[in-house]
Write a protein that holds these residues in place. Sequence first.
Motif, mmCIF file in Angstrom:
data_model
loop_
_atom_site.group_PDB
_atom_site.id
_atom_site.type_symbol
_atom_site.label_atom_id
_atom_site.label_comp_id
_atom_site.label_asym_id
_atom_site.label_seq_id
_atom_site.Cartn_x
_atom_site.Cartn_y
_atom_site.Cartn_z
ATOM 1 N N LEU A 9 -9.180 4.742 12.876
ATOM 2 C CA LEU A 9 -8.392 4.873 11.660
ATOM 3 C C LEU A 9 -9.364 5.199 10.533
ATOM 4 C CD1 LEU A 9 -5.378 4.427 10.929
ATOM 5 C CD2 LEU A 9 -6.048 2.209 10.078
ATOM 6 N N VAL A 11 -9.787 5.922 6.500
ATOM 7 C CA VAL A 11 -9.194 5.807 5.167
ATOM 8 C C VAL A 11 -10.120 6.522 4.202
ATOM 9 C CG1 VAL A 11 -8.372 4.244 3.370
ATOM 10 C CG2 VAL A 11 -8.214 3.561 5.774
ATOM 11 N N LYS A 12 -9.629 7.597 3.585
ATOM 12 C CA LYS A 12 -10.445 8.372 2.647
ATOM 13 C C LYS A 12 -10.671 7.579 1.368
ATOM 14 C CE LYS A 12 -9.137 12.880 4.297
ATOM 15 N NZ LYS A 12 -8.722 14.225 3.963
ATOM 16 N N LYS A 14 -10.959 6.660 -2.497
ATOM 17 C CA LYS A 14 -10.010 6.985 -3.566
ATOM 18 C C LYS A 14 -10.680 7.548 -4.811
ATOM 19 C CE LYS A 14 -6.715 3.479 -2.153
ATOM 20 N NZ LYS A 14 -5.978 2.281 -2.527
ATOM 21 N N ASN A 20 -15.665 7.301 3.229
ATOM 22 C CA ASN A 20 -14.524 6.955 4.065
ATOM 23 C C ASN A 20 -14.752 5.598 4.705
ATOM 24 O OD1 ASN A 20 -13.400 9.426 3.510
ATOM 25 N ND2 ASN A 20 -14.013 10.360 5.433
ATOM 26 N N LYS A 21 -13.677 4.885 4.945
ATOM 27 C CA LYS A 21 -13.719 3.609 5.649
ATOM 28 C C LYS A 21 -13.158 3.881 7.041
ATOM 29 C CE LYS A 21 -12.254 -1.168 5.055
ATOM 30 N NZ LYS A 21 -11.517 -2.097 4.203
ATOM 31 N N TRP A 41 -13.161 -3.076 11.480
ATOM 32 C CA TRP A 41 -13.845 -2.137 10.587
ATOM 33 C C TRP A 41 -15.332 -2.051 10.912
ATOM 34 C CZ3 TRP A 41 -10.578 0.877 8.271
ATOM 35 C CH2 TRP A 41 -9.299 0.417 8.006
ATOM 36 N N ILE A 49 -3.419 -3.637 8.875
ATOM 37 C CA ILE A 49 -3.241 -2.571 7.894
ATOM 38 C C ILE A 49 -1.927 -1.835 8.115
ATOM 39 C CG2 ILE A 49 -4.594 -0.944 9.275
ATOM 40 C CD1 ILE A 49 -5.480 0.361 6.611
ATOM 41 N N PRO A 51 -1.031 1.695 7.131
ATOM 42 C CA PRO A 51 -1.712 2.881 6.604
ATOM 43 C C PRO A 51 -0.917 3.594 5.519
ATOM 44 C CG PRO A 51 -1.603 2.919 9.001
ATOM 45 C CD PRO A 51 -0.746 1.797 8.543
ATOM 46 N N GLU A 54 -3.480 8.248 2.386
ATOM 47 C CA GLU A 54 -4.886 8.645 2.429
ATOM 48 C C GLU A 54 -5.531 8.313 3.777
ATOM 49 O OE1 GLU A 54 -4.615 4.443 1.489
ATOM 50 O OE2 GLU A 54 -3.595 6.132 0.624
ATOM 51 N N THR A 55 -4.710 7.926 4.754
ATOM 52 C CA THR A 55 -5.198 7.484 6.051
ATOM 53 C C THR A 55 -4.796 8.471 7.144
ATOM 54 O OG1 THR A 55 -4.864 5.215 5.297
ATOM 55 C CG2 THR A 55 -5.158 5.529 7.659
#
Length: 62
Positions: A9, A11-12, A14, A20-21, A41, A49, A51, A54-55
């Motif tokens: 997964l 996550v860009k 912000k 990214n995460k 993570w 989560i 999503p 942004e995911t």
Amino acid sequence: MIAQVGDRLVVKGKHVGDGNKVGVITRLRHEDGSPPYEVRWEDGHTGLIFPGPETHIVREGE
């Protein structure tokens, strides 16, 4: 969004300069692969989560 255990997964960030995460999906709460997902993570912590836009998912092996 549909995922499988083992998918990543992403996550860009912000804000400008945020990275990214990335995490690995370790457990699904629904058999059809819909959210929420349990994720481990990069820093080792785990969490649940839902999503957002942004995911995105990277399938295992891609």
